[in-house]
Motif scaffolding. Sequence first.
Motif, PDB file in Angstrom:
ATOM      1  N   MET A 119       0.678  -1.141   0.029  1.00 47.17           N
ATOM      2  CA  MET A 119      -0.050  -0.035  -0.063  1.00 47.17           C
ATOM      3  C   MET A 119       0.982   1.350   0.045  1.00 47.17           C
ATOM      4  N   ARG A 120       2.076   1.266   0.735  1.00 46.85           N
ATOM      5  CA  ARG A 120       2.834   2.134   0.664  1.00 46.85           C
ATOM      6  C   ARG A 120       3.839   2.407  -0.740  1.00 46.85           C
ATOM      7  N   VAL A 121       4.399   1.252  -0.947  1.00 45.66           N
ATOM      8  CA  VAL A 121       5.387   1.007  -2.151  1.00 45.66           C
ATOM      9  C   VAL A 121       4.660   1.704  -3.426  1.00 45.66           C
ATOM     10  N   LEU A 122       3.228   1.137  -3.762  1.00 48.38           N
ATOM     11  CA  LEU A 122       2.844   1.514  -5.064  1.00 48.38           C
ATOM     12  C   LEU A 122       1.916   2.492  -5.028  1.00 48.38           C
ATOM     13  N   GLU A 123       1.870   3.444  -3.848  1.00 46.70           N
ATOM     14  CA  GLU A 123       0.783   4.325  -4.010  1.00 46.70           C
ATOM     15  C   GLU A 123       1.088   5.387  -4.992  1.00 46.70           C
ATOM     16  N   GLY A 124       0.181   5.683  -5.763  1.00 49.45           N
ATOM     17  CA  GLY A 124       0.248   6.797  -6.788  1.00 49.45           C
ATOM     18  C   GLY A 124       0.814   6.193  -8.046  1.00 49.45           C
ATOM     19  N   VAL A 125       1.088   5.058  -8.082  1.00 54.36           N
ATOM     20  CA  VAL A 125       1.829   4.440  -9.432  1.00 54.36           C
ATOM     21  C   VAL A 125       0.511   4.296 -10.547  1.00 54.36           C
ATOM     22  N   PRO A 126       0.601   4.986 -11.583  1.00 51.48           N
ATOM     23  CA  PRO A 126      -0.354   4.932 -12.646  1.00 51.48           C
ATOM     24  C   PRO A 126      -0.899   3.601 -13.090  1.00 51.48           C
ATOM     25  N   ASP A 127      -2.021   3.197 -13.153  1.00 55.51           N
ATOM     26  CA  ASP A 127      -2.864   2.138 -13.611  1.00 55.51           C
ATOM     27  C   ASP A 127      -2.964   1.207 -12.503  1.00 55.51           C
ATOM     28  N   ILE A 128      -2.636   1.503 -11.216  1.00 55.23           N
ATOM     29  CA  ILE A 128      -2.841   0.788 -10.152  1.00 55.23           C
ATOM     30  C   ILE A 128      -3.917   1.411  -9.249  1.00 55.23           C
ATOM     31  N   SER A 129      -4.923   0.731  -8.823  1.00 53.17           N
ATOM     32  CA  SER A 129      -5.913   1.352  -7.981  1.00 53.17           C
ATOM     33  C   SER A 129      -5.977   0.749  -6.693  1.00 53.17           C
ATOM     34  N   PHE A 130      -6.380   1.457  -5.682  1.00 54.81           N
ATOM     35  CA  PHE A 130      -6.397   0.894  -4.039  1.00 54.81           C
ATOM     36  C   PHE A 130      -7.891   1.207  -3.871  1.00 54.81           C
ATOM     37  N   ILE A 131      -8.913   0.338  -3.658  1.00 55.61           N
ATOM     38  CA  ILE A 131     -10.019   0.549  -3.321  1.00 55.61           C
ATOM     39  C   ILE A 131     -10.284  -0.168  -1.681  1.00 55.61           C
ATOM     40  N   HIS A 132     -10.477   0.883  -1.009  1.00 56.95           N
ATOM     41  CA  HIS A 132     -10.653   0.442   0.766  1.00 56.95           C
ATOM     42  C   HIS A 132     -12.297   0.282   1.059  1.00 56.95           C
ATOM     43  N   PHE A 133     -12.551  -0.730   1.345  1.00 58.56           N
ATOM     44  CA  PHE A 133     -13.885  -0.956   1.905  1.00 58.56           C
ATOM     45  C   PHE A 133     -14.133  -0.726   3.612  1.00 58.56           C
ATOM     46  N   SER A 134     -15.250  -0.407   3.719  1.00 60.34           N
ATOM     47  CA  SER A 134     -15.615  -0.139   5.022  1.00 60.34           C
ATOM     48  C   SER A 134     -16.718  -0.958   5.730  1.00 60.34           C
ATOM     49  N   ASP A 135     -17.161  -0.830   6.786  1.00 56.92           N
ATOM     50  CA  ASP A 135     -18.131  -1.655   7.495  1.00 56.92           C
ATOM     51  C   ASP A 135     -19.565  -1.250   6.447  1.00 56.92           C
ATOM     52  N   ALA A 136     -19.711  -0.104   5.923  1.00 54.62           N
ATOM     53  CA  ALA A 136     -20.936   0.016   5.441  1.00 54.62           C
ATOM     54  C   ALA A 136     -21.322  -0.822   3.911  1.00 54.62           C
ATOM     55  N   ASP A 137     -19.893  -1.268   3.447  1.00 57.15           N
ATOM     56  CA  ASP A 137     -19.962  -2.210   2.282  1.00 57.15           C
ATOM     57  C   ASP A 137     -20.285  -3.640   2.722  1.00 57.15           C
ATOM     58  N   VAL A 138     -20.315  -3.827   4.028  1.00 53.94           N
ATOM     59  CA  VAL A 138     -20.756  -5.465   4.279  1.00 53.94           C
ATOM     60  C   VAL A 138     -22.068  -5.935   3.922  1.00 53.94           C
ATOM     61  N   VAL A 139     -22.041  -6.681   3.267  1.00 50.10           N
ATOM     62  CA  VAL A 139     -23.408  -7.244   2.510  1.00 50.10           C
ATOM     63  C   VAL A 139     -23.679  -8.766   3.291  1.00 50.10           C
ATOM     64  N   ARG A 140     -23.203  -9.276   4.024  1.00 53.01           N
ATOM     65  CA  ARG A 140     -23.713 -10.408   4.738  1.00 53.01           C
ATOM     66  C   ARG A 140     -24.210 -10.215   5.819  1.00 53.01           C
ATOM     67  N   HIS A 141     -24.661 -11.414   6.587  1.00 51.29           N
ATOM     68  CA  HIS A 141     -25.747 -10.993   7.771  1.00 51.29           C
ATOM     69  C   HIS A 141     -25.380  -9.656   8.439  1.00 51.29           C
ATOM     70  N   LYS A 142     -26.541  -8.980   8.870  1.00 54.02           N
ATOM     71  CA  LYS A 142     -26.513  -7.970   9.726  1.00 54.02           C
ATOM     72  C   LYS A 142     -25.484  -8.145  10.882  1.00 54.02           C
ATOM     73  N   LEU A 143     -25.368  -9.162  11.448  1.00 52.26           N
ATOM     74  CA  LEU A 143     -24.516  -9.310  12.687  1.00 52.26           C
ATOM     75  C   LEU A 143     -22.969  -9.173  12.207  1.00 52.26           C
ATOM     76  N   VAL A 144     -22.847  -9.362  11.057  1.00 54.14           N
ATOM     77  CA  VAL A 144     -21.339  -9.570  10.444  1.00 54.14           C
ATOM     78  C   VAL A 144     -20.925  -7.987  10.595  1.00 54.14           C
ATOM     79  N   GLN A 145     -21.648  -7.109  10.206  1.00 57.74           N
ATOM     80  CA  GLN A 145     -21.283  -5.661  10.101  1.00 57.74           C
ATOM     81  C   GLN A 145     -21.173  -5.214  11.706  1.00 57.74           C
TER      82      GLN A 145
END
Length: 320
Positions: free
Chosen positions: A275-301
Amino acid sequence: MARLKVSVGHDLATELGDDRDAVLHELAERTGASVYLRGNELTLEGEDPAVDRAKAMVEELSQLVVQGISIGPQTVEAVAGVLTADGRAVDVLHDVVWRHRGQRVSPKTLGQKAYVDAIRANTVTFGIGPAGTGKTYLAIALAVAALSEREVARIILTRPAVEAGERLGFLPGDLQAKVDPYLRPLFDALHDMLDADKLLNYIDTGMIEVAPLAFMRGRTLNDSFIILDEAQNTSPEQMQMFLTRLGFGSRVVVTGDITQIDLPREQRSGLVNVMRVLEGVPDISFIHFSDADVVRHKLVQRIVNAYLHHAEQNGPGRPE
């Protein structure tokens, strides 16, 4: 106390009243309003903010039905999350990644939509976040779609064979039998996407390969859709080795959860490092998910939230 009556189309009324009013119950729980359906008339009761939320969600659900999308309790949950993030549910849920036997694989949150878009637009994409956010499932769906459209010649799925409390050597059988438990989640996702005979044919002909990360060393992978799962359990050296396997016409997706590292405590995680080594390198994307993206059972969130809170209070207990 507010009371609002909304006329709904026949198709939406049918969806709302299906499965013992499960959608209506979920709508009421998500908005805090009381929801009643009689014929084609929907009645919303409650405090003004709750009724406004319910009305907005019904409008979004109506647009989904018009687009031919079947709705259920999980759809209501997804719409609620999208509206909370100021998005439009139809823009997210109408993006069908893969269809199989009447089942549709689509993003269910804005974070998942950003992830799908990033994979389509970049050669290398990192999906980083907690369990239940669809990181691996969506990536495999995109891979199967790319193979079906002949955008790639094969799919390669890999994971590091790192024990999470158990010992690999104690498992019975030969090497393949020992690594199968580590690769089983990938096979499970593939079985959801493809008929069994077609999947078996793809595996027999090498068009789909599922193998431990160690099997990637020394290879150059051209015209391939390559997914590295559970990447938090790689070392920095393994991560570098994997990423340099990239060949012409290939796409790479790396998924992982930096809160679930199973490496020895003194061992650095290759995912944290990259995450630190390749930060800002073109054609590479970092997507960070949060608890709002949890789509399993409500208890998982709730579990995810509890662990995140604990880590914030006590530190992750991990070296850099």
